[in-house]
Design an enzyme around this catalytic site. Sequence first.
Site, short mmCIF file in Angstrom:
data_model
loop_
_atom_site.label_atom_id
_atom_site.label_comp_id
_atom_site.label_asym_id
_atom_site.label_seq_id
_atom_site.Cartn_x
_atom_site.Cartn_y
_atom_site.Cartn_z
N CYS A 105 1.28 16.21 -37.10
CA CYS A 105 1.84 15.15 -37.94
C CYS A 105 2.32 13.95 -37.14
CB CYS A 105 2.97 15.73 -38.77
SG CYS A 105 2.41 17.17 -39.66
N GLU A 106 1.42 13.35 -36.37
CA GLU A 106 1.72 12.13 -35.64
C GLU A 106 0.44 11.32 -35.54
OE1 GLU A 106 4.08 11.95 -32.27
OE2 GLU A 106 5.00 13.92 -32.53
#
Length: 441
Positions: free
Chosen positions: A365-366
């Site tokens: 999640c980046e």
Amino acid sequence: MDHSSSFDTPDPSYAELIAARPSLDMHAHDGLLMDGVPLAAIADAVGTPSWVYSAATITRRARRLREALAPIGAHIHYAVKANDHLAVLGLLAAEGCGADVVSAGELARARRAGIDPADIVFSGVGKTNGELREALGCGVGQINVESAEELDMLSAVASSMGATARIALRVNPDVDAGTHAKITTGKAENKFGIPYRDAVNLALRASSLPGIQFRGIALHIGSQILSMTPYRAAYARAAELVGILRRQGLVIDVVDCGGGLGIPYRDEPAAAPEALAGAIKAELGGLNLKLMVEPGRWLVGPAGILLTSVVLVKFTGERRFVVLDAAMNDLIRPSLYEAWHGILPVSPVDAVAPQVLADVVGPVCESGDTFARGRSLPAFRPDARVAILDTGAYGAVMSSTYNARPLAAQVLVADGGWKLIRPRQSIEDLWRDEIVPAPQG
Ligand code: LLP
């Protein structure tokens, strides 16, 4: 479509990537091979993501480097940080390499792999008292001291043990290695080494301290260096220092020339080890020195791939995203350094399929979890296998379990077959050592 790439040249084709990597081949039926072993078979057996290393490549590169350095009598101390797997260390030890270590953990690994402590150099900017004691206790060949403060610490530790530390002072030559800012180390503003102007005084001091035997100087100007110009500049400064110190009456018999030799990831001209040997000889030859080098990446980088699978291909507006089951927690180099790594399809069908431009990303999640942007790849289907190239160095060693993603498996291809050399971490392994305090009262 904004698929802007920061390169002036088009990306190399699959054929060009394969041709430049002797361990890889594309077979019309079996797909991508490493030393004749189908990578698909490895993925079927151990799953993905998995690191796969070519033993033959490691051995071949160690021999080539050793032969290039033989005329100048320079000895290899492999920088363990690049890939510290015991099997990798064992292959290099079998080729006569010593080790360059930067922690008690690396020291223990090198010894465990059978490397003689006398053939180990301990480097690093913040060795603890405990690590210095450990190093002296097992008799490491050399400690590269990086500051006046560390010199005092080491003198105290050695004296308290009744030991003598053979040291080199790591001097910062203030040379720009022309590499990525996060991996350059030889500039005056970097934290590494002793400022050049302080080296003479510190060497004189070192020679008078109890527990210290001053042997020479060490340099390491950075990593992924492809030009000999910064090396020549750094070695010229080292030679100058050797002259000054000898005129002051000091005995200097060692120069540790550091690591940093780069590899072609994209289409960069390869840096030849013979050229490095030439640069060392030109500046330091004939000075009657014991010469050492500390390469990491050059020896093992091209020997490894990260074998991964496509989870899905998603579209957002104009952009096509190939989402892999590997992520920045496995291979962080693209996120951290904008590093370019070759990406090849494993299936022979994908290898000849029409290509489309895609961004290749992981599921973390980046936004930084991106392996490549605007890469020409087949219109992969879910579960298609993909190889991310040149990940034998600074790959698995820099992995984490971010997003509770277990560490990937590791595989060694050797003698026409392959072996699992580290099983994939299990989900339970992730919390095995965690302690949840019982509620009070
Ligand atoms: N000697 C010293 C003192 C070092 O600090 C290093 C690497 C080496 C030798 C080995 O350098 P090599 O030959 O591998 O370039 N994680 C980065 C690279 C960091 C290198 C740190 N020091 C990357 O993935 O590019």
